[in-house]
Design an enzyme around this catalytic site. Structure first.
Site, PDB file in Angstrom:
ATOM      1  N   ASP A  93       0.803  -1.229   0.000  1.00 36.26           N
ATOM      2  CA  ASP A  93       0.000   0.000   0.000  1.00 36.26           C
ATOM      3  C   ASP A  93       0.830   1.271   0.000  1.00 36.26           C
ATOM      4  O   ASP A  93       0.289   2.368   0.205  1.00 36.26           O
ATOM      5  CB  ASP A  93      -0.979  -0.017   1.173  1.00 36.26           C
ATOM      6  CG  ASP A  93      -2.184  -0.898   0.873  1.00 36.26           C
ATOM      7  OD1 ASP A  93      -2.597  -0.955  -0.302  1.00 36.26           O
ATOM      8  OD2 ASP A  93      -2.714  -1.520   1.810  1.00 36.26           O
ATOM      9  N   ASP A 156      -6.806  -5.324  -3.922  1.00 33.72           N
ATOM     10  CA  ASP A 156      -6.564  -3.925  -3.562  1.00 33.72           C
ATOM     11  C   ASP A 156      -5.301  -3.359  -4.226  1.00 33.72           C
ATOM     12  O   ASP A 156      -5.199  -2.166  -4.483  1.00 33.72           O
ATOM     13  CB  ASP A 156      -6.418  -3.758  -2.035  1.00 33.72           C
ATOM     14  CG  ASP A 156      -7.373  -4.614  -1.226  1.00 33.72           C
ATOM     15  OD1 ASP A 156      -7.802  -5.666  -1.718  1.00 33.72           O
ATOM     16  OD2 ASP A 156      -7.668  -4.245  -0.076  1.00 33.72           O
TER      17      ASP A 156
END
Ligand code: GLY
Length: 371
Positions: A93, A156
């Site tokens: 991320d 994601d």
């Protein structure tokens, strides 16, 4: 044409709200609201959500030029150096974290420190690529039972790939872009299902690259359709098209967006999972709705008028309904939109404000009002 006349009042309410909450939140990192409506604030700068608050402030600053928003966003970016330098807790991320902060700031100011941070983060993301499995590994620690974290890949990650495309554009070195495309191909092969819903996680053998199994995380089960995961796919595939212009990526983005739109309830705010029996009591996930709406706006911007209309109108309907039913314009909550679900299977963060829900609400609104 869509009726976006509602967005002017919504924008005024938003700016007034953030002028107040930014004085409370300061240069810290909100995650989700607690049962008093206050944002839980963290100083753990490696957390995946840290880029959203400064990112939201930059989006508002673009329009308002309100200096305190820029000052706070810059302070957050500086504080995130702790995570960048510590390195060990970094994960996939880093895209969310430094794309919305340093890269955004470099693009508008040319600041070389911001550029350096973006390139360090991109190098970390590129280093997570498993060459035999052709996937980006998501995490470093085993958060998922009975699985090898080195083999876990999640939907994601698509959202982090713009950091790689930017790094290739910025350095002229295509390695980062090759990795982004290779991971996207793996997503199409192993994550997108025949009905255009998506798997949340796929586990690979990190030594051979063979697919081991599909795993469930924040969704109800391995066969259900977690709405936020679906929204990461809508938006992430739209971004993949934006940076590559590969028409297959636009087709996948449209197919997953069509699935998302078909599953919306009458009021256009998605439930937390599309594969569970749903009634009036089923929790929503406004963050999924707003992330998907941003993806739909991106899809619409790549299409001719007739095809664009469907995605524009769905994005407008999701955002308008979220504003009217879940908007939080009083002082009772630090959040901008309620009705987010963080992790339903674990009973964590249900009907709360999530900082990424707020971020994508601001992104969608800033675009819708200019249509
Ligand atoms: N990327 C983690 C989540 O969507 O909750």
């Amino acid at each position: 044409m869509i009726d976006n006349s509602w967005t002017e009042d919504a924008w005024t309410a938003l700016v007034e709200k953030v002028e107040k909450t930014s004085q409370v939140i300061g240069p810290r990192f909100p995650t989700m609201t607690d049962n008093t409506g206050r944002y839980a604030l963290t100083d753990d700068t490696w957390r995946w959500v840290t880029g959203f608050w400064p990112g939201l402030l930059w989006l508002l600053h673009d329009d308002t030029n309100h200096t305190p928003f820029a000052d706070l966003a810059l302070q957050c970016e500086m504080r995130m150096d702790e995570a960048l330098n510590e390195y060990v807790n970094l994960h996939h991320d880093v895209g969310f974290m430094w794309q919305l902060t340093s890269v955004k700031r470099f693009k508008s100011s040319g600041d070389m420190d911001a550029r350096r941070r973006g390139l360090v983060a991109a190098s970390h993301l590129a280093s997570r690529f498993n060459i035999v499995g052709r996937y980006l590994s998501a995490w470093n620690v085993n958060d998922v039972n009975d699985s090898d974290p080195r083999g876990l890949s999640i939907i994601d990650s698509l959202m982090n790939l713009p950091l790689l495309y930017w790094a290739s554009e910025e350095t002229g070195d295509p390695r980062f872009r090759h990795i982004a495309i290779a991971h996207t191909e793996t997503v199409i092969k192993h994550f997108i299902r025949p009905d255009h819903s998506v798997n949340h996680m796929v586990e690979f053998d990190p030594f051979t690259g063979e697919k081991v199994r599909v795993r469930s995380g924040q969704g109800h089960s391995i066969t259900s359709a977690w709405s936020r995961g679906t929204s990461w796919a809508v938006h992430g595939m739209a971004l993949a098209y934006k940076y590559t212009k590969d028409p297959r990526y636009l087709e996948v983005a449209r197919n997953v967006a069509d699935f998302f739109i078909r599953e919306l309830p009458a009021d256009n705010v998605p439930h937390w999972d599309f594969g569970v029996p749903r009634d009036d009591a089923t929790p929503r996930d406004t963050s999924a709705g707003m992330c998907a709406a941003c993806g739909m706006l991106l899809i619409a911007s790549e299409l001719e008028d007739k095809d664009a209309e469907k995605y524009l109108s769905a994005a407008n309907a999701i955002a308008k309904s979220t504003y009217e039913t879940f908007g939080s314009w009083d002082n009772d909550s630090d959040g901008i939109i309620r009705g987010g679900t963080f992790n339903h299977p674990q009973g964590l963060g249900i009907d709360v404000s999530l900082i990424y829900g707020d971020y994508y609400y601001v992104e969608a609104l800033s675009k819708l009002r200019k249509i």
